[in-house]
Design a protein around this motif. Structure first.
Motif, PDB file in Angstrom:
ATOM      1  N   GLU A   1       0.851  -1.184   0.000  1.00 25.76           N
ATOM      2  CA  GLU A   1       0.000   0.000   0.000  1.00 25.76           C
ATOM      3  C   GLU A   1       0.887   1.234   0.000  1.00 25.76           C
ATOM      4  O   GLU A   1       1.743   1.403   0.863  1.00 25.76           O
ATOM      5  N   PHE A   2       0.679   2.105  -0.998  1.00 26.82           N
ATOM      6  CA  PHE A   2       1.459   3.324  -1.130  1.00 26.82           C
ATOM      7  C   PHE A   2       0.594   4.536  -0.813  1.00 26.82           C
ATOM      8  O   PHE A   2      -0.611   4.544  -1.085  1.00 26.82           O
ATOM      9  N   THR A   3       1.235   5.583  -0.289  1.00 21.61           N
ATOM     10  CA  THR A   3       0.583   6.858  -0.051  1.00 21.61           C
ATOM     11  C   THR A   3       1.427   7.954  -0.678  1.00 21.61           C
ATOM     12  O   THR A   3       2.647   8.021  -0.452  1.00 21.61           O
ATOM     13  N   ALA A   4       0.802   8.815  -1.487  1.00 24.02           N
ATOM     14  CA  ALA A   4       1.511   9.941  -2.103  1.00 24.02           C
ATOM     15  C   ALA A   4       1.562  11.101  -1.109  1.00 24.02           C
ATOM     16  O   ALA A   4       0.526  11.543  -0.611  1.00 24.02           O
ATOM     17  N   VAL A   5       2.765  11.578  -0.836  1.00 24.92           N
ATOM     18  CA  VAL A   5       2.960  12.660   0.123  1.00 24.92           C
ATOM     19  C   VAL A   5       3.930  13.672  -0.492  1.00 24.92           C
ATOM     20  O   VAL A   5       4.960  13.292  -1.050  1.00 24.92           O
ATOM     21  N   ILE A   6       3.609  14.952  -0.375  1.00 24.82           N
ATOM     22  CA  ILE A   6       4.481  16.010  -0.894  1.00 24.82           C
ATOM     23  C   ILE A   6       5.295  16.606   0.252  1.00 24.82           C
ATOM     24  O   ILE A   6       4.761  16.851   1.338  1.00 24.82           O
ATOM     25  N   TYR A   7       6.592  16.808   0.032  1.00 26.89           N
ATOM     26  CA  TYR A   7       7.494  17.404   1.012  1.00 26.89           C
ATOM     27  C   TYR A   7       8.174  18.629   0.408  1.00 26.89           C
ATOM     28  O   TYR A   7       8.483  18.659  -0.788  1.00 26.89           O
TER      29      TYR A   7
ATOM     30  N   GLU B   1       9.718  30.440  -7.616  1.00 27.88           N
ATOM     31  CA  GLU B   1       9.551  29.046  -8.011  1.00 27.88           C
ATOM     32  C   GLU B   1       9.150  28.192  -6.812  1.00 27.88           C
ATOM     33  O   GLU B   1       9.671  28.354  -5.715  1.00 27.88           O
ATOM     34  N   ARG B   2       8.215  27.306  -7.042  1.00 28.96           N
ATOM     35  CA  ARG B   2       7.811  26.346  -6.010  1.00 28.96           C
ATOM     36  C   ARG B   2       8.443  24.997  -6.335  1.00 28.96           C
ATOM     37  O   ARG B   2       8.549  24.614  -7.501  1.00 28.96           O
ATOM     38  N   ARG B   3       8.818  24.262  -5.308  1.00 31.78           N
ATOM     39  CA  ARG B   3       9.389  22.939  -5.542  1.00 31.78           C
ATOM     40  C   ARG B   3       9.019  22.002  -4.400  1.00 31.78           C
ATOM     41  O   ARG B   3       8.729  22.418  -3.280  1.00 31.78           O
ATOM     42  N   GLY B   4       9.059  20.719  -4.713  1.00 31.84           N
ATOM     43  CA  GLY B   4       8.738  19.711  -3.713  1.00 31.84           C
ATOM     44  C   GLY B   4       9.164  18.339  -4.194  1.00 31.84           C
ATOM     45  O   GLY B   4       9.588  18.156  -5.331  1.00 31.84           O
ATOM     46  N   ILE B   5       9.059  17.376  -3.310  1.00 29.44           N
ATOM     47  CA  ILE B   5       9.301  15.979  -3.663  1.00 29.44           C
ATOM     48  C   ILE B   5       8.028  15.208  -3.378  1.00 29.44           C
ATOM     49  O   ILE B   5       7.497  15.249  -2.258  1.00 29.44           O
ATOM     50  N   ILE B   6       7.513  14.542  -4.396  1.00 25.65           N
ATOM     51  CA  ILE B   6       6.386  13.638  -4.207  1.00 25.65           C
ATOM     52  C   ILE B   6       6.957  12.276  -3.849  1.00 25.65           C
ATOM     53  O   ILE B   6       7.577  11.611  -4.681  1.00 25.65           O
ATOM     54  N   PHE B   7       6.772  11.865  -2.605  1.00 25.47           N
ATOM     55  CA  PHE B   7       7.197  10.535  -2.174  1.00 25.47           C
ATOM     56  C   PHE B   7       6.004   9.595  -2.187  1.00 25.47           C
ATOM     57  O   PHE B   7       4.902   9.951  -1.738  1.00 25.47           O
ATOM     58  N   PHE B   8       6.214   8.391  -2.689  1.00 25.85           N
ATOM     59  CA  PHE B   8       5.245   7.322  -2.567  1.00 25.85           C
ATOM     60  C   PHE B   8       5.737   6.429  -1.432  1.00 25.85           C
ATOM     61  O   PHE B   8       6.700   5.677  -1.576  1.00 25.85           O
ATOM     62  N   GLU B   9       5.065   6.571  -0.292  1.00 23.40           N
ATOM     63  CA  GLU B   9       5.565   5.972   0.939  1.00 23.40           C
ATOM     64  C   GLU B   9       4.923   4.608   1.195  1.00 23.40           C
ATOM     65  O   GLU B   9       3.743   4.395   0.938  1.00 23.40           O
ATOM     66  N   GLU B  10       5.750   3.730   1.739  1.00 26.27           N
ATOM     67  CA  GLU B  10       5.282   2.403   2.167  1.00 26.27           C
ATOM     68  C   GLU B  10       5.711   2.198   3.611  1.00 26.27           C
ATOM     69  O   GLU B  10       6.860   2.445   3.967  1.00 26.27           O
ATOM     70  N   ASN B  11       4.780   1.773   4.450  1.00 27.30           N
ATOM     71  CA  ASN B  11       5.090   1.490   5.849  1.00 27.30           C
ATOM     72  C   ASN B  11       5.236  -0.010   6.047  1.00 27.30           C
ATOM     73  O   ASN B  11       4.367  -0.784   5.647  1.00 27.30           O
TER      74      ASN B  11
ATOM     75  N   VAL C   1       9.561   3.548   7.348  1.00 27.59           N
ATOM     76  CA  VAL C   1       8.940   4.194   6.198  1.00 27.59           C
ATOM     77  C   VAL C   1       9.920   4.170   5.032  1.00 27.59           C
ATOM     78  O   VAL C   1      11.011   4.737   5.126  1.00 27.59           O
ATOM     79  N   PHE C   2       9.535   3.505   3.933  1.00 28.69           N
ATOM     80  CA  PHE C   2      10.323   3.501   2.712  1.00 28.69           C
ATOM     81  C   PHE C   2       9.699   4.492   1.735  1.00 28.69           C
ATOM     82  O   PHE C   2       8.484   4.544   1.585  1.00 28.69           O
ATOM     83  N   GLN C   3      10.554   5.254   1.072  1.00 30.52           N
ATOM     84  CA  GLN C   3      10.064   6.311   0.184  1.00 30.52           C
ATOM     85  C   GLN C   3      10.773   6.244  -1.156  1.00 30.52           C
ATOM     86  O   GLN C   3      11.992   6.189  -1.211  1.00 30.52           O
ATOM     87  N   VAL C   4      10.000   6.250  -2.220  1.00 32.51           N
ATOM     88  CA  VAL C   4      10.550   6.397  -3.556  1.00 32.51           C
ATOM     89  C   VAL C   4       9.750   7.491  -4.235  1.00 32.51           C
ATOM     90  O   VAL C   4       8.527   7.538  -4.109  1.00 32.51           O
TER      91      VAL C   4
END
Length: 266
Positions: free
Chosen positions: A63-69, A126-136, A148-151
């Motif tokens: 199960e992945f969750t998209a999270v912006i950092y 400019e706006r910037r971020g990283i979209i991580f697809f996280e797995e617990n 928490v693994f993040q790609v």
């Protein structure tokens, strides 16, 4: 000062940017994220939608969750992340995902659609971020805890009103402690957006003989920052006078800088 030509809104996504909190080796193979890059134009108030492909490369359902950092780089060029909304250049409030959370069986893929909306007015930083697809996953070392693994994917968003400005502060050739000469470039990004650039060089003797040439690959400098780029010269330079010819080119523009710097090897 060099000011690149006006560039339209830019979103740059680099796929397979891998990050695992304190567990980088174990995160390998968690998922694959595609494609490597998106380029869009965003005017004030404009909106655009596209998709990121996420593939489960594990042998079990995930199960992945998209999270912006939010993120920046420290003085050593290392990634530093923050909760979304902590920095002025955040994408928080400008990006939405569908779906945000999803499950994938082994080898399965999911297209995650994202929508970006430009503000109608305000600061055009400019706006910037990283979209991580996280797995617990349960931690193998501590009872009751999780790892928490993040790609993920790196995102840059600029606007038609964003100012781009680059300055070359200085160039010199210095020997290293090992005696090998190195090209040193002082750089400054005085604009509102990151700049990607490439540096190529040639070194000629007084009689025009070519002694060395090369390039430093693509480089990145964030807005409102200065940096020092070192390019080792992989050639033997006898005692004498030389001419260093540089060419700096900038991604997304045809503008270039071409300084010529004389130097001496004693």
């Amino acid at each position: 000062m060099f000011r690149p030509v006006q560039r339209r809104g830019l979103i740059f996504l680099t796929a397979a940017f891998l990050w695992a909190l304190s567990f980088a080796p174990a995160a390998l193979g968690v998922a694959r994220v595609e494609p490597s890059k998106f380029l869009f134009t965003l005017q004030p108030g404009a909106r655009i939608t596209d998709a990121i492909k996420v593939t489960n490369t594990q042998e079990t359902e995930v199960e992945f969750t998209a999270v912006i950092y939010d993120w920046t780089l420290d003085a050593a060029g290392r990634l530093v992340t923050f909760r979304a909304g902590e920095r002025a250049d955040t994408l928080d409030g400008l990006i939405k995902f569908n779906p945000r959370r999803f499950k994938l069986g082994p080898g399965q893929s999911q297209y995650v659609r994202f929508t970006l909306t430009a503000p109608k007015s305000g600061d055009w930083l400019e706006r910037r971020g990283i979209i991580f697809f996280e797995e617990n996953q349960p931690s193998p070392d501590t009872m009751g805890s999780t790892v928490v693994f993040q790609v993920g994917t790196t995102v840059y968003l600029s606007f038609t009103e964003t100012v781009h400005s680059f300055r070359l502060l200085g160039v010199k050739v210095e020997p290293t402690p090992q005696g090998q000469p190195t090209i040193m470039l002082g750089l400054a990004n005085e604009g509102q957006a990151h700049i990607r650039y490439q540096v190529a060089y040639q070194i000629n003797g007084e009689d025009g003989t070519l002694y060395a040439d090369g390039n430093g690959g693509e480089q990145l400098i964030l807005p409102a920052s200065q940096g020092l780029l070192a390019l080792p010269i992989n050639a033997e330079l006898p005692t004498g006078n030389y001419q260093l010819s540089l060419k700096l080119s900038f991604s997304g523009t045809t503008e270039t800088l071409a300084p010529v710097v004389p130097f001496t090897i004693p």
